[in-house]
Scaffold this motif. Structure first.
Motif, PDB file in Angstrom:
ATOM      1  N   GLN A 175       0.828  -1.206   0.000  1.00 52.86           N
ATOM      2  CA  GLN A 175       0.000   0.000   0.000  1.00 52.86           C
ATOM      3  C   GLN A 175       0.858   1.251   0.000  1.00 52.86           C
ATOM      4  N   GLU A 176       1.933   1.222   0.808  1.00 51.63           N
ATOM      5  CA  GLU A 176       2.829   2.377   0.852  1.00 51.63           C
ATOM      6  C   GLU A 176       3.546   2.562  -0.476  1.00 51.63           C
ATOM      7  N   ARG A 177       3.937   1.464  -1.100  1.00 48.75           N
ATOM      8  CA  ARG A 177       4.555   1.547  -2.428  1.00 48.75           C
ATOM      9  C   ARG A 177       3.608   2.195  -3.434  1.00 48.75           C
ATOM     10  N   ALA A 178       2.340   1.754  -3.385  1.00 46.51           N
ATOM     11  CA  ALA A 178       1.357   2.326  -4.298  1.00 46.51           C
ATOM     12  C   ALA A 178       1.180   3.825  -4.046  1.00 46.51           C
ATOM     13  N   ASN A 179       1.146   4.216  -2.759  1.00 46.06           N
ATOM     14  CA  ASN A 179       0.991   5.635  -2.433  1.00 46.06           C
ATOM     15  C   ASN A 179       2.187   6.453  -2.907  1.00 46.06           C
ATOM     16  N   ILE A 180       3.411   5.932  -2.667  1.00 46.80           N
ATOM     17  CA  ILE A 180       4.604   6.663  -3.101  1.00 46.80           C
ATOM     18  C   ILE A 180       4.647   6.758  -4.618  1.00 46.80           C
ATOM     19  N   SER A 181       4.299   5.653  -5.289  1.00 42.67           N
ATOM     20  CA  SER A 181       4.288   5.667  -6.757  1.00 42.67           C
ATOM     21  C   SER A 181       3.299   6.702  -7.282  1.00 42.67           C
ATOM     22  N   ARG A 182       2.145   6.770  -6.627  1.00 43.05           N
ATOM     23  CA  ARG A 182       1.119   7.739  -7.057  1.00 43.05           C
ATOM     24  C   ARG A 182       1.607   9.176  -6.839  1.00 43.05           C
ATOM     25  N   GLU A 183       2.270   9.416  -5.699  1.00 44.68           N
ATOM     26  CA  GLU A 183       2.786  10.761  -5.434  1.00 44.68           C
ATOM     27  C   GLU A 183       3.881  11.148  -6.428  1.00 44.68           C
ATOM     28  N   ILE A 184       4.757  10.192  -6.734  1.00 49.55           N
ATOM     29  CA  ILE A 184       5.802  10.489  -7.732  1.00 49.55           C
ATOM     30  C   ILE A 184       5.169  10.842  -9.062  1.00 49.55           C
ATOM     31  N   HIS A 185       4.136  10.071  -9.445  1.00 47.02           N
ATOM     32  CA  HIS A 185       3.493  10.315 -10.738  1.00 47.02           C
ATOM     33  C   HIS A 185       2.756  11.651 -10.744  1.00 47.02           C
ATOM     34  N   ASP A 186       1.983  11.909  -9.673  1.00 47.42           N
ATOM     35  CA  ASP A 186       1.124  13.093  -9.677  1.00 47.42           C
ATOM     36  C   ASP A 186       1.889  14.379  -9.379  1.00 47.42           C
ATOM     37  N   ASP A 187       2.807  14.331  -8.397  1.00 49.40           N
ATOM     38  CA  ASP A 187       3.480  15.549  -7.963  1.00 49.40           C
ATOM     39  C   ASP A 187       4.821  15.738  -8.659  1.00 49.40           C
ATOM     40  N   ILE A 188       5.747  14.803  -8.390  1.00 48.88           N
ATOM     41  CA  ILE A 188       7.091  14.976  -8.947  1.00 48.88           C
ATOM     42  C   ILE A 188       7.070  14.868 -10.468  1.00 48.88           C
ATOM     43  N   GLY A 189       6.356  13.836 -10.963  1.00 43.18           N
ATOM     44  CA  GLY A 189       6.303  13.674 -12.419  1.00 43.18           C
ATOM     45  C   GLY A 189       5.668  14.868 -13.106  1.00 43.18           C
ATOM     46  N   GLY A 190       4.586  15.369 -12.515  1.00 41.04           N
ATOM     47  CA  GLY A 190       3.924  16.531 -13.126  1.00 41.04           C
ATOM     48  C   GLY A 190       4.803  17.765 -13.102  1.00 41.04           C
ATOM     49  N   SER A 191       5.506  17.978 -11.973  1.00 37.58           N
ATOM     50  CA  SER A 191       6.382  19.148 -11.877  1.00 37.58           C
ATOM     51  C   SER A 191       7.548  19.048 -12.847  1.00 37.58           C
ATOM     52  N   LEU A 192       8.153  17.860 -12.918  1.00 39.63           N
ATOM     53  CA  LEU A 192       9.277  17.685 -13.849  1.00 39.63           C
ATOM     54  C   LEU A 192       8.839  17.878 -15.294  1.00 39.63           C
ATOM     55  N   THR A 193       7.654  17.420 -15.625  1.00 42.18           N
ATOM     56  CA  THR A 193       7.161  17.596 -16.994  1.00 42.18           C
ATOM     57  C   THR A 193       6.945  19.075 -17.304  1.00 42.18           C
ATOM     58  N   ALA A 194       6.397  19.827 -16.326  1.00 40.77           N
ATOM     59  CA  ALA A 194       6.199  21.269 -16.542  1.00 40.77           C
ATOM     60  C   ALA A 194       7.541  21.976 -16.729  1.00 40.77           C
ATOM     61  N   VAL A 195       8.530  21.618 -15.891  1.00 33.09           N
ATOM     62  CA  VAL A 195       9.857  22.214 -16.039  1.00 33.09           C
ATOM     63  C   VAL A 195      10.463  21.849 -17.386  1.00 33.09           C
ATOM     64  N   LYS A 196      10.204  20.646 -17.845  1.00 32.83           N
ATOM     65  CA  LYS A 196      10.733  20.215 -19.144  1.00 32.83           C
ATOM     66  C   LYS A 196      10.192  21.107 -20.267  1.00 32.83           C
ATOM     67  N   PHE A 197       8.901  21.419 -20.223  1.00 29.84           N
ATOM     68  CA  PHE A 197       8.323  22.287 -21.254  1.00 29.84           C
ATOM     69  C   PHE A 197       8.953  23.677 -21.216  1.00 29.84           C
ATOM     70  N   ASP A 198       9.183  24.184 -19.985  1.00 29.83           N
ATOM     71  CA  ASP A 198       9.793  25.510 -19.864  1.00 29.83           C
ATOM     72  C   ASP A 198      11.215  25.523 -20.408  1.00 29.83           C
ATOM     73  N   LEU A 199      11.989  24.477 -20.070  1.00 30.45           N
ATOM     74  CA  LEU A 199      13.362  24.415 -20.568  1.00 30.45           C
ATOM     75  C   LEU A 199      13.392  24.244 -22.081  1.00 30.45           C
ATOM     76  N   ALA A 200      12.459  23.462 -22.586  1.00 29.07           N
ATOM     77  CA  ALA A 200      12.401  23.291 -24.041  1.00 29.07           C
ATOM     78  C   ALA A 200      12.086  24.628 -24.724  1.00 29.07           C
ATOM     79  N   TRP A 201      11.192  25.432 -24.122  1.00 27.06           N
ATOM     80  CA  TRP A 201      10.870  26.753 -24.692  1.00 27.06           C
ATOM     81  C   TRP A 201      12.084  27.673 -24.636  1.00 27.06           C
TER      82      TRP A 201
END
Length: 373
Positions: free
Chosen positions: A173-199
């Motif tokens: 359960q904890e693995r699932a929660n951490i995976s979800r947080e990485i996907h929703d928070d860290i993954g989303g933030s990194l993707t947004a930063v990626k778009f900014d750096l690409a621009w």
């Protein structure tokens, strides 16, 4: 009828030790009853005898009192000691049972003892009765202590199994929660930063600024890839597509990373399996493939997944160097132990077959008695 002989009687108890023994004496001869009491009076134990000579009286005495030992003649009017043994042997509080008889041979007595009767003594050796009773009591106490120890051990193992199941469930359960947080928070933030750096990289003039933007973009791509791998290891989203798809992805990923050919055989393309069982199979396949990549030196790996005849079975086989018997007993070898404990949490079991130089086969079997759990 039965007759109590108390401390007030001439043939009553003699306090030689603190231990007091209540004996149900099954004997129809008054003279033999007196001999038995006299013999016990001369012994080290303090005893109270309750004399009975019929089956109804025996049943009545057993209902009204708790006895520490049963002392019985073999042949009595209308019944034998075996009839009495049938009355008491299934009782949870069955006391030790000693034969005191002059009408049974030694070989017959030994055969009777195999049924569970504690001991026997010939009447012409009645002077040894205190010693025989004391020994029967000691053996009985040792058996009770062993039974209590086994019950406590079983309870301890049950609690340990429940704790292991709870830990595995909590970890997943904890693995699932951490995976979800990485996907929703860290993954989303990194993707947004990626778009900014690409621009920034596209709109920066040639020179140091564009080079730094492109370098940062490359590092960010590496971070995104790492977060994806971490999420896959924690709780692969492919499990949501079913067990077969998850194990197929695991097999392909293993072959891609290691270069070792790996093949999966399944009994069907889709299996309706309970989530806990899916996780157990997936983690077993994952740990087995990890061990193969680290230690097996294999050139071929085969996985078989089937759900025939009410059992879910996973077999992971390699043609590597094999597993030495002593390697399974290492104090720090927790991989296979962890897989065995995980199998128990879903009422399954793990079998390991290995021969040095001939590869290893790990088989997980889970009964599919309740796939809706």
């Amino acid at each position: 009828m039965f007759q109590n002989v108390s401390n007030d009687s001439v043939l009553g108890d003699v306090q030689l030790q603190d231990q007091h023994v209540k004996i149900l004496h099954i004997e129809d001869s008054v003279a033999d009853q007196a001999l038995a009491r006299l013999s016990l009076k001369r012994g080290p134990l303090s005893c109270t005898l309750t004399a009975v000579d019929t089956l109804p009286a025996i049943e009545d005495a057993l209902q009204k009192q708790t006895f520490d030992l049963i002392l019985a003649d073999y042949y009595l009017p209308g019944f034998t000691a075996l009839d009495v043994w049938e009355l008491v042997r299934t009782r949870a509080d069955a006391p030790p049972f000693v034969l005191l008889s002059g009408a049974i041979g030694e070989s017959a007595a030994v055969d009777i003892m195999r049924l569970g009767i504690s001991d026997y003594l010939l009447k012409d050796q009645i002077s040894s009765l205190p010693h025989v009773i004391q020994r029967a009591m000691e053996v009985h106490e040792a058996r009770l202590a062993r039974r209590r120890a086994m019950q406590e051990l079983a309870q301890s193992e049950k609690r340990l199994a429940e704790l292991t199941e709870h830990l595995h469930t909590s970890i997943e359960q904890e693995r699932a929660n951490i995976s979800r947080e990485i996907h929703d928070d860290i993954g989303g933030s990194l993707t947004a930063v990626k778009f900014d750096l690409a621009w920034m990289s596209r709109n920066s003039p040639e020179g140091a600024l564009r080079e730094h933007a492109q370098s940062a973009l490359a590092m960010l791509e590496h971070a995104l890839g790492a977060s994806q791998r971490i999420m896959q290891n924690l709780r692969p989203p492919v499990l949501d597509q079913g067990l077969v798809a998850a194990v197929q992805w695991l097999t392909q990923d293993f072959e891609r990373r290691t270069g070792i050919p790996a093949q999966l055989h399944t009994s069907r393309e889709h299996m309706e399996i309970a989530p806990a069982q899916q996780v157990a199979v997936y983690r077993t396949a994952q740990e087995s493939l990890t061990n193969i990549s680290k230690y097996a030196q294999a050139s071929r790996v085969t996985l078989d997944l089937s759900d025939h005849e009410g059992f879910l079975t996973l077999e992971v086989t390699d043609n590597g160097v094999g597993l030495a018997p002593e390697a399974r007993e290492k104090t720090q070898s927790f991989g296979l132990r962890g897989l065995s404990e995980r199998a128990r949490t879903v009422n399954g079991w793990l079998d390991v077959s290995s021969h040095p130089g001939r590869g290893t086969s790990i088989i997980l079997t889970i009964p599919l008695t309740d796939t809706d759990t």
